[in-house]
Design an enzyme around this catalytic site. Structure first.
Site, PDB file in Angstrom:
ATOM      1  N   CYS A  33       1.086  -1.413  -0.008  1.00 51.53           N
ATOM      2  CA  CYS A  33       0.175   0.048  -0.216  1.00 51.53           C
ATOM      3  C   CYS A  33       0.903   1.345  -0.043  1.00 51.53           C
ATOM      4  CB  CYS A  33      -1.018   0.034   1.069  1.00 51.53           C
ATOM      5  SG  CYS A  33      -1.799   1.456   1.496  1.00 51.53           S
ATOM      6  N   CYS A  72     -19.901 -16.118  17.755  1.00 55.11           N
ATOM      7  CA  CYS A  72     -20.226 -15.746  19.130  1.00 55.11           C
ATOM      8  C   CYS A  72     -21.103 -14.835  19.213  1.00 55.11           C
ATOM      9  CB  CYS A  72     -18.945 -15.462  19.977  1.00 55.11           C
ATOM     10  SG  CYS A  72     -17.395 -16.688  19.684  1.00 55.11           S
ATOM     11  N   CYS A 118       0.527   3.575   3.017  1.00 51.56           N
ATOM     12  CA  CYS A 118       1.122   3.003   4.011  1.00 51.56           C
ATOM     13  C   CYS A 118       2.590   3.354   4.097  1.00 51.56           C
ATOM     14  CB  CYS A 118       0.639   1.506   4.354  1.00 51.56           C
ATOM     15  SG  CYS A 118      -1.053   0.978   4.126  1.00 51.56           S
ATOM     16  N   CYS A 148     -15.447 -12.704  17.230  1.00 55.99           N
ATOM     17  CA  CYS A 148     -16.042 -13.924  16.594  1.00 55.99           C
ATOM     18  C   CYS A 148     -17.469 -13.612  16.240  1.00 55.99           C
ATOM     19  CB  CYS A 148     -15.915 -15.142  17.448  1.00 55.99           C
ATOM     20  SG  CYS A 148     -16.800 -16.508  16.929  1.00 55.99           S
TER      21      CYS A 148
END
Length: 440
Positions: free
Chosen positions: A54, A193, A57, A190
Protein backbone atom coordinates in the site's frame (compact mmCIF):
# COMPACT_ATOMS: atom_id res chain seq x y z
CA UNK A 1 -11.44 -24.15 11.00
CA UNK A 2 -13.96 -26.14 13.00
CA UNK A 3 -14.60 -26.31 16.69
CA UNK A 4 -14.37 -29.61 18.58
CA UNK A 5 -18.13 -30.01 18.14
CA UNK A 6 -17.81 -29.93 14.39
CA UNK A 7 -19.59 -26.58 14.08
CA UNK A 8 -17.90 -23.93 12.00
CA UNK A 9 -16.36 -21.41 14.38
CA UNK A 10 -13.76 -18.71 14.54
CA UNK A 11 -10.13 -19.44 15.29
CA UNK A 12 -6.88 -17.64 15.64
CA UNK A 13 -4.27 -18.08 12.97
CA UNK A 14 -0.75 -17.75 14.20
CA UNK A 15 1.85 -16.13 12.00
CA UNK A 16 4.66 -13.63 12.14
CA UNK A 17 5.52 -10.70 9.95
CA UNK A 18 7.70 -7.60 10.01
CA UNK A 19 7.14 -4.13 8.54
CA UNK A 20 8.85 -2.17 11.33
CA UNK A 21 12.14 -3.22 12.87
CA UNK A 22 13.06 -3.83 16.49
CA UNK A 23 14.98 -0.53 16.46
CA UNK A 24 11.74 1.41 16.08
CA UNK A 25 9.40 2.40 18.91
CA UNK A 26 6.52 0.90 16.97
CA UNK A 27 5.47 -2.49 18.36
CA UNK A 28 4.97 -5.02 15.58
CA UNK A 29 1.81 -6.97 16.40
CA UNK A 30 0.48 -10.29 15.14
CA UNK A 31 -2.08 -12.86 16.31
CA UNK A 32 0.43 -14.57 18.59
CA UNK A 33 1.14 -11.48 20.69
CA UNK A 34 -1.87 -9.22 20.13
CA UNK A 35 -3.90 -10.53 23.05
CA UNK A 36 -1.08 -10.25 25.58
CA UNK A 37 0.28 -6.93 24.37
CA UNK A 38 -3.00 -5.11 23.60
CA UNK A 39 -6.16 -6.81 24.89
CA UNK A 40 -4.82 -7.57 28.35
CA UNK A 41 -3.04 -4.22 28.63
CA UNK A 42 -4.24 -1.25 30.68
CA UNK A 43 -2.44 1.10 28.29
CA UNK A 44 -3.98 3.17 25.52
CA UNK A 45 -2.92 1.85 22.12
CA UNK A 46 -2.80 3.44 18.67
CA UNK A 47 -2.56 0.67 16.08
CA UNK A 48 -2.02 0.94 12.35
CA UNK A 49 -3.34 -1.87 10.17
CA UNK A 50 -1.33 -1.79 6.94
CA UNK A 51 -0.38 -3.71 3.81
CA UNK A 52 3.25 -3.66 2.59
CA UNK A 53 2.14 -3.01 -1.02
CA UNK A 54 0.00 0.00 0.00
CA UNK A 55 1.54 3.31 -1.14
CA UNK A 56 -0.30 5.36 1.53
CA UNK A 57 1.01 2.96 4.19
CA UNK A 58 4.56 3.44 2.95
CA UNK A 59 4.09 7.22 3.07
CA UNK A 60 2.79 7.01 6.66
CA UNK A 61 5.72 4.93 7.96
CA UNK A 62 8.09 7.79 8.83
CA UNK A 63 5.39 9.81 10.64
CA UNK A 64 4.17 6.71 12.45
CA UNK A 65 7.68 5.99 13.74
CA UNK A 66 8.15 9.64 14.76
CA UNK A 67 4.82 9.67 16.64
CA UNK A 68 5.71 6.43 18.40
CA UNK A 69 8.96 7.93 19.65
CA UNK A 70 7.17 11.07 20.87
CA UNK A 71 4.54 9.03 22.71
CA UNK A 72 6.99 6.51 24.18
CA UNK A 73 6.07 5.74 27.79
CA UNK A 74 2.75 7.60 27.41
CA UNK A 75 0.75 5.84 24.69
CA UNK A 76 1.59 2.53 23.03
CA UNK A 77 1.93 2.63 19.26
CA UNK A 78 1.66 -0.58 17.25
CA UNK A 79 1.32 -1.88 13.71
CA UNK A 80 -0.25 -4.97 12.14
CA UNK A 81 0.55 -6.33 8.70
CA UNK A 82 -3.13 -6.97 7.94
CA UNK A 83 -2.28 -8.32 4.50
CA UNK A 84 -0.39 -11.21 6.04
CA UNK A 85 -2.59 -11.43 9.15
CA UNK A 86 -5.96 -11.13 7.46
CA UNK A 87 -7.77 -12.77 10.39
CA UNK A 88 -6.55 -10.10 12.80
CA UNK A 89 -7.58 -7.31 10.47
CA UNK A 90 -11.03 -8.79 9.86
CA UNK A 91 -11.60 -9.15 13.60
CA UNK A 92 -11.65 -5.39 13.89
CA UNK A 93 -13.42 -4.59 10.64
CA UNK A 94 -10.40 -3.43 8.66
CA UNK A 95 -11.44 -2.98 5.01
CA UNK A 96 -8.82 -0.57 3.68
CA UNK A 97 -5.20 0.50 4.26
CA UNK A 98 -3.94 2.14 6.28
CA UNK A 99 -6.58 1.89 9.01
CA UNK A 100 -5.76 3.37 12.41
CA UNK A 101 -7.69 2.33 15.50
CA UNK A 102 -7.60 3.50 19.12
CA UNK A 103 -7.72 0.70 21.69
CA UNK A 104 -8.80 2.45 24.87
CA UNK A 105 -10.90 1.42 27.89
CA UNK A 106 -12.66 -1.44 26.14
CA UNK A 107 -10.08 -3.24 24.04
CA UNK A 108 -12.80 -5.30 22.40
CA UNK A 109 -14.43 -2.22 20.89
CA UNK A 110 -11.70 0.05 19.47
CA UNK A 111 -12.53 3.47 18.03
CA UNK A 112 -11.54 4.63 14.57
CA UNK A 113 -8.83 7.30 14.55
CA UNK A 114 -10.27 10.38 12.83
CA UNK A 115 -7.21 12.66 12.89
CA UNK A 116 -4.62 13.57 10.27
CA UNK A 117 -1.77 11.36 9.12
CA UNK A 118 1.16 13.60 10.15
CA UNK A 119 3.19 12.82 13.24
CA UNK A 120 1.85 16.01 14.90
CA UNK A 121 -1.78 15.10 14.18
CA UNK A 122 -1.21 11.53 15.36
CA UNK A 123 0.27 12.70 18.67
CA UNK A 124 -2.54 15.22 19.21
CA UNK A 125 -5.16 12.54 18.49
CA UNK A 126 -3.47 10.16 20.90
CA UNK A 127 -3.40 12.76 23.70
CA UNK A 128 -7.09 13.57 23.15
CA UNK A 129 -7.94 9.88 23.47
CA UNK A 130 -5.75 9.61 26.55
CA UNK A 131 -7.55 12.51 28.25
CA UNK A 132 -10.89 10.85 27.50
CA UNK A 133 -9.68 7.59 29.00
CA UNK A 134 -8.49 9.28 32.19
CA UNK A 135 -11.79 11.19 32.45
CA UNK A 136 -13.75 7.95 32.16
CA UNK A 137 -11.69 6.35 34.90
CA UNK A 138 -12.20 9.35 37.18
CA UNK A 139 -15.96 9.10 36.68
CA UNK A 140 -15.89 5.44 37.68
CA UNK A 141 -16.75 4.06 34.29
CA UNK A 142 -15.26 0.73 33.33
CA UNK A 143 -14.65 -0.34 29.80
CA UNK A 144 -13.29 -3.75 30.58
CA UNK A 145 -14.35 -6.96 28.93
CA UNK A 146 -17.70 -8.42 29.89
CA UNK A 147 -20.15 -10.83 28.37
CA UNK A 148 -22.25 -8.10 26.74
CA UNK A 149 -20.33 -8.07 23.50
CA UNK A 150 -22.82 -6.09 21.47
CA UNK A 151 -23.53 -9.17 19.43
CA UNK A 152 -26.17 -9.14 16.74
CA UNK A 153 -29.52 -10.72 16.38
CA UNK A 154 -32.60 -10.88 18.49
CA UNK A 155 -33.33 -10.04 22.06
CA UNK A 156 -34.95 -12.26 24.60
CA UNK A 157 -32.70 -12.17 27.61
CA UNK A 158 -30.52 -10.04 29.76
CA UNK A 159 -26.90 -11.05 30.18
CA UNK A 160 -27.29 -10.63 33.95
CA UNK A 161 -27.79 -14.38 34.41
CA UNK A 162 -24.70 -15.29 32.38
CA UNK A 163 -21.84 -15.62 34.87
CA UNK A 164 -18.64 -13.96 33.67
CA UNK A 165 -15.91 -16.50 34.33
CA UNK A 166 -12.21 -15.66 34.54
CA UNK A 167 -8.89 -17.30 35.22
CA UNK A 168 -9.28 -16.11 38.83
CA UNK A 169 -12.80 -17.31 39.63
CA UNK A 170 -13.24 -20.34 37.35
CA UNK A 171 -12.08 -23.04 39.77
CA UNK A 172 -13.95 -21.56 42.74
CA UNK A 173 -17.27 -21.21 40.91
CA UNK A 174 -17.23 -24.07 38.44
CA UNK A 175 -14.88 -26.79 39.64
CA UNK A 176 -15.55 -26.44 43.39
CA UNK A 177 -19.24 -25.48 43.25
CA UNK A 178 -22.19 -27.86 43.38
CA UNK A 179 -23.97 -26.58 40.27
CA UNK A 180 -23.74 -28.13 36.83
CA UNK A 181 -22.24 -25.62 34.37
CA UNK A 182 -22.57 -24.96 30.67
CA UNK A 183 -19.61 -22.76 29.79
CA UNK A 184 -19.12 -20.88 26.53
CA UNK A 185 -15.58 -19.92 25.56
CA UNK A 186 -15.85 -16.95 23.19
CA UNK A 187 -13.86 -14.27 21.43
CA UNK A 188 -15.38 -10.76 21.20
CA UNK A 189 -14.54 -10.50 17.49
CA UNK A 190 -16.07 -13.86 16.56
CA UNK A 191 -19.19 -13.59 14.42
CA UNK A 192 -20.56 -16.96 15.52
CA UNK A 193 -20.12 -15.89 19.15
CA UNK A 194 -22.05 -12.68 18.51
CA UNK A 195 -24.89 -14.69 16.97
CA UNK A 196 -24.93 -17.01 19.99
CA UNK A 197 -24.93 -14.22 22.59
CA UNK A 198 -28.68 -13.42 22.72
CA UNK A 199 -29.53 -17.14 22.68
CA UNK A 200 -27.08 -17.84 25.50
CA UNK A 201 -28.41 -14.91 27.56
CA UNK A 202 -32.06 -15.92 27.12
CA UNK A 203 -31.26 -19.53 27.98
CA UNK A 204 -29.31 -18.47 31.07
CA UNK A 205 -32.32 -16.59 32.47
CA UNK A 206 -34.71 -19.46 31.81
CA UNK A 207 -32.37 -22.12 33.21
CA UNK A 208 -31.62 -20.03 36.31
CA UNK A 209 -35.35 -19.82 37.09
CA UNK A 210 -36.34 -23.36 36.19
CA UNK A 211 -33.51 -25.12 38.04
CA UNK A 212 -33.28 -22.68 40.97
CA UNK A 213 -29.59 -22.17 40.17
CA UNK A 214 -28.75 -25.88 40.08
CA UNK A 215 -27.58 -25.45 36.48
CA UNK A 216 -25.70 -22.28 35.53
CA UNK A 217 -24.54 -20.77 32.26
CA UNK A 218 -21.18 -19.04 32.16
CA UNK A 219 -18.95 -17.37 29.60
CA UNK A 220 -15.18 -17.04 29.32
CA UNK A 221 -13.54 -14.41 27.13
CA UNK A 222 -10.85 -16.73 25.82
CA UNK A 223 -8.84 -13.86 24.33
CA UNK A 224 -8.20 -12.56 27.85
CA UNK A 225 -8.43 -15.61 30.10
CA UNK A 226 -6.07 -17.85 28.21
CA UNK A 227 -5.07 -19.94 31.23
CA UNK A 228 -8.40 -21.68 31.72
CA UNK A 229 -9.06 -21.74 27.96
CA UNK A 230 -5.80 -23.52 27.16
CA UNK A 231 -6.31 -25.90 30.08
CA UNK A 232 -9.42 -27.26 28.39
CA UNK A 233 -8.00 -27.27 24.88
CA UNK A 234 -10.10 -24.44 23.47
CA UNK A 235 -8.94 -23.83 19.91
CA UNK A 236 -12.01 -22.42 18.18
CA UNK A 237 -14.88 -20.14 19.05
CA UNK A 238 -17.47 -20.52 20.31
CA UNK A 239 -16.60 -23.69 22.24
CA UNK A 240 -19.17 -24.91 24.78
CA UNK A 241 -18.32 -27.42 27.48
CA UNK A 242 -20.31 -29.13 30.25
CA UNK A 243 -18.78 -29.20 33.74
CA UNK A 244 -20.06 -31.47 36.50
CA UNK A 245 -18.40 -31.57 39.90
CA UNK A 246 -15.91 -34.41 40.20
CA UNK A 247 -16.11 -35.34 36.52
CA UNK A 248 -14.09 -34.55 33.43
CA UNK A 249 -15.69 -31.82 31.28
CA UNK A 250 -17.45 -32.93 28.13
CA UNK A 251 -18.14 -31.16 24.86
CA UNK A 252 -21.64 -29.76 24.42
CA UNK A 253 -23.32 -31.64 21.58
CA UNK A 254 -26.63 -29.79 21.27
CA UNK A 255 -27.93 -27.04 19.01
CA UNK A 256 -27.19 -23.35 19.42
CA UNK A 257 -30.74 -21.97 19.78
CA UNK A 258 -32.07 -20.95 23.20
CA UNK A 259 -34.56 -23.84 23.05
CA UNK A 260 -31.79 -26.37 22.41
CA UNK A 261 -29.63 -24.93 25.18
CA UNK A 262 -32.49 -24.88 27.70
CA UNK A 263 -33.48 -28.45 26.84
CA UNK A 264 -29.93 -29.70 27.34
CA UNK A 265 -29.62 -27.78 30.62
CA UNK A 266 -32.86 -29.29 31.93
CA UNK A 267 -31.67 -32.75 30.94
CA UNK A 268 -28.48 -32.15 32.90
CA UNK A 269 -30.54 -30.95 35.84
CA UNK A 270 -32.79 -33.99 35.64
CA UNK A 271 -29.80 -36.33 35.51
CA UNK A 272 -28.30 -34.83 38.65
CA UNK A 273 -31.38 -33.77 40.63
CA UNK A 274 -32.86 -35.74 43.51
CA UNK A 275 -36.61 -36.36 43.41
CA UNK A 276 -38.63 -33.66 45.16
CA UNK A 277 -40.00 -34.43 48.61
CA UNK A 278 -43.64 -35.52 48.83
CA UNK A 279 -44.94 -33.85 51.98
CA UNK A 280 -48.13 -34.35 53.96
CA UNK A 281 -50.23 -31.23 54.54
CA UNK A 282 -50.02 -30.72 58.30
CA UNK A 283 -50.40 -26.95 58.75
CA UNK A 284 -50.39 -23.61 56.95
CA UNK A 285 -46.60 -23.90 56.60
CA UNK A 286 -47.06 -26.93 54.32
CA UNK A 287 -48.39 -24.67 51.56
CA UNK A 288 -45.12 -22.71 51.36
CA UNK A 289 -43.88 -25.22 48.79
CA UNK A 290 -46.85 -24.27 46.59
CA UNK A 291 -46.11 -20.55 46.82
CA UNK A 292 -42.46 -21.14 45.90
CA UNK A 293 -43.20 -23.44 42.95
CA UNK A 294 -44.49 -22.85 39.45
CA UNK A 295 -47.01 -25.62 39.97
CA UNK A 296 -48.11 -27.54 43.04
CA UNK A 297 -49.56 -31.06 42.80
CA UNK A 298 -51.84 -32.12 45.68
CA UNK A 299 -53.07 -35.70 46.11
CA UNK A 300 -56.09 -36.36 48.34
CA UNK A 301 -55.97 -40.00 49.42
CA UNK A 302 -58.68 -42.22 50.92
CA UNK A 303 -59.02 -42.51 54.68
CA UNK A 304 -56.58 -44.90 56.29
CA UNK A 305 -59.47 -47.15 57.39
CA UNK A 306 -60.47 -47.58 53.76
CA UNK A 307 -57.03 -48.63 52.46
CA UNK A 308 -54.85 -49.63 55.38
CA UNK A 309 -51.15 -48.81 55.43
CA UNK A 310 -50.29 -50.96 52.40
CA UNK A 311 -52.97 -49.37 50.24
CA UNK A 312 -51.92 -45.85 51.20
CA UNK A 313 -48.28 -46.61 50.52
CA UNK A 314 -49.15 -47.87 47.05
CA UNK A 315 -50.93 -44.59 46.29
CA UNK A 316 -47.97 -42.60 47.63
CA UNK A 317 -45.59 -44.65 45.49
CA UNK A 318 -47.57 -43.69 42.37
CA UNK A 319 -47.32 -40.00 43.29
CA UNK A 320 -43.60 -40.24 44.13
CA UNK A 321 -42.92 -41.96 40.83
CA UNK A 322 -44.56 -39.06 39.01
CA UNK A 323 -42.65 -36.56 41.16
CA UNK A 324 -39.42 -38.24 40.07
CA UNK A 325 -40.54 -38.26 36.42
CA UNK A 326 -41.26 -34.53 36.50
CA UNK A 327 -38.47 -33.52 38.89
CA UNK A 328 -36.84 -31.15 36.41
CA UNK A 329 -40.01 -29.05 36.54
CA UNK A 330 -39.27 -28.02 40.15
CA UNK A 331 -42.92 -28.47 41.16
CA UNK A 332 -44.18 -28.86 44.71
CA UNK A 333 -45.74 -32.19 45.74
CA UNK A 334 -48.19 -32.56 48.67
CA UNK A 335 -50.75 -35.06 49.93
CA UNK A 336 -53.50 -35.18 52.52
CA UNK A 337 -56.01 -37.65 53.81
CA UNK A 338 -59.56 -37.28 52.57
CA UNK A 339 -61.63 -35.30 55.08
CA UNK A 340 -58.59 -33.89 56.92
CA UNK A 341 -58.61 -30.59 55.00
CA UNK A 342 -62.23 -30.05 54.05
CA UNK A 343 -61.91 -26.35 53.27
CA UNK A 344 -59.04 -27.11 50.89
CA UNK A 345 -61.06 -29.87 49.24
CA UNK A 346 -64.05 -27.56 48.80
CA UNK A 347 -61.81 -24.85 47.32
CA UNK A 348 -60.51 -27.39 44.79
CA UNK A 349 -63.92 -28.77 43.91
CA UNK A 350 -63.19 -32.21 45.32
CA UNK A 351 -66.08 -31.94 47.74
CA UNK A 352 -65.39 -34.76 50.17
CA UNK A 353 -65.76 -37.73 47.83
CA UNK A 354 -64.15 -39.54 44.91
CA UNK A 355 -60.88 -40.44 46.60
CA UNK A 356 -58.13 -40.71 45.53
CA UNK A 357 -58.18 -37.32 43.83
CA UNK A 358 -55.52 -34.97 42.52
CA UNK A 359 -55.34 -31.25 41.79
CA UNK A 360 -52.54 -29.19 40.23
CA UNK A 361 -52.42 -25.57 41.39
CA UNK A 362 -50.75 -22.51 39.90
CA UNK A 363 -50.27 -20.45 43.07
CA UNK A 364 -49.36 -17.29 41.18
CA UNK A 365 -52.64 -17.27 39.25
CA UNK A 366 -54.63 -19.15 41.92
CA UNK A 367 -55.93 -21.50 39.26
CA UNK A 368 -56.26 -25.27 39.51
CA UNK A 369 -56.98 -28.27 37.33
CA UNK A 370 -58.41 -31.62 38.46
CA UNK A 371 -57.30 -35.09 37.46
CA UNK A 372 -60.16 -36.55 35.40
CA UNK A 373 -58.52 -39.83 34.47
CA UNK A 374 -57.36 -42.74 36.59
CA UNK A 375 -55.14 -42.30 39.64
CA UNK A 376 -52.34 -44.33 38.01
CA UNK A 377 -48.96 -43.84 36.33
CA UNK A 378 -50.53 -43.40 32.91
CA UNK A 379 -53.50 -41.34 34.10
CA UNK A 380 -51.44 -38.88 36.14
CA UNK A 381 -48.74 -38.68 33.47
CA UNK A 382 -51.32 -37.75 30.83
CA UNK A 383 -52.83 -35.17 33.19
CA UNK A 384 -49.49 -33.51 33.98
CA UNK A 385 -48.27 -33.71 30.40
CA UNK A 386 -51.35 -31.85 29.20
CA UNK A 387 -50.80 -29.18 31.85
CA UNK A 388 -47.16 -28.83 30.77
CA UNK A 389 -48.34 -28.18 27.22
CA UNK A 390 -50.95 -25.66 28.27
CA UNK A 391 -53.91 -27.96 27.69
CA UNK A 392 -56.82 -28.73 30.01
CA UNK A 393 -59.48 -26.66 31.73
CA UNK A 394 -58.77 -24.68 34.89
CA UNK A 395 -60.84 -23.08 37.65
CA UNK A 396 -60.18 -20.48 40.33
CA UNK A 397 -59.08 -21.78 43.74
CA UNK A 398 -61.98 -21.05 46.11
CA UNK A 399 -62.50 -17.30 46.11
CA UNK A 400 -59.04 -16.63 44.69
CA UNK A 401 -57.26 -17.10 48.01
CA UNK A 402 -55.89 -20.05 49.95
CA UNK A 403 -58.45 -21.69 52.24
CA UNK A 404 -57.82 -22.25 55.91
CA UNK A 405 -55.56 -25.21 56.61
CA UNK A 406 -56.26 -27.34 59.67
CA UNK A 407 -53.32 -28.40 61.82
CA UNK A 408 -53.23 -32.18 62.00
CA UNK A 409 -50.88 -34.87 63.28
CA UNK A 410 -48.74 -36.64 60.67
CA UNK A 411 -49.57 -40.15 59.57
CA UNK A 412 -47.59 -42.67 61.63
CA UNK A 413 -47.27 -45.14 58.77
CA UNK A 414 -49.54 -47.69 60.44
CA UNK A 415 -52.98 -49.11 59.76
CA UNK A 416 -55.78 -47.05 61.20
CA UNK A 417 -57.80 -48.08 64.25
CA UNK A 418 -61.49 -47.77 64.68
CA UNK A 419 -62.43 -45.34 67.46
CA UNK A 420 -63.30 -47.07 70.75
CA UNK A 421 -67.06 -47.52 71.18
CA UNK A 422 -68.83 -46.47 74.37
CA UNK A 423 -70.15 -49.29 76.56
CA UNK A 424 -73.74 -49.17 77.82
CA UNK A 425 -75.23 -50.98 80.82
CA UNK A 426 -78.49 -52.43 79.53
CA UNK A 427 -79.54 -54.04 82.84
CA UNK A 428 -81.86 -51.17 83.68
CA UNK A 429 -83.40 -50.87 80.21
CA UNK A 430 -86.87 -52.30 79.68
CA UNK A 431 -86.62 -53.63 76.13
CA UNK A 432 -90.36 -54.25 75.92
CA UNK A 433 -90.97 -50.59 76.71
CA UNK A 434 -88.46 -49.55 73.99
CA UNK A 435 -90.16 -51.67 71.37
CA UNK A 436 -93.60 -50.38 72.37
CA UNK A 437 -92.48 -46.75 72.03
CA UNK A 438 -90.95 -47.33 68.61
CA UNK A 439 -93.90 -49.31 67.27
CA UNK A 440 -95.81 -47.54 64.50
Amino acid sequence: NKTDTGVLGCSLVLAVSGFYSARDDVVELNPSNFNKEVVQSDSLWLIEFYAPWCGHCQSLTADWKKAATALKGIVKVGAVDADQHKSLGSQYGVRGFPTIKIFGANKNKPDDFQGGRTSQAIVEGAMTALRSLVKERLSGKSGGSDYSRGGGGGGGGSTKDVVELTDDNFDRLVMEGDAVWLVEFFAPWCGHCKSLEPEWAAAASAVQEQTKGKVRLGAVDATIHQGVSSRYGVRGFPTIKVFRKGEEPEDYQGGRSRGDIIARALDLFSDNAVPPELMEILSEDSLKTCVDSQLCVIAVLPHILDTGASGRKSYLEVVMKMADKYKKKMWGWLWTEGGAQMELENALGIGGFGYPAMAAINARKMKYALLKGSFSDSGIHEFLRDLSMGRGSTSTVGEGAWPKITTVAPWDGKDGELPAEEEYDLSDVDLDDVFEKTEL
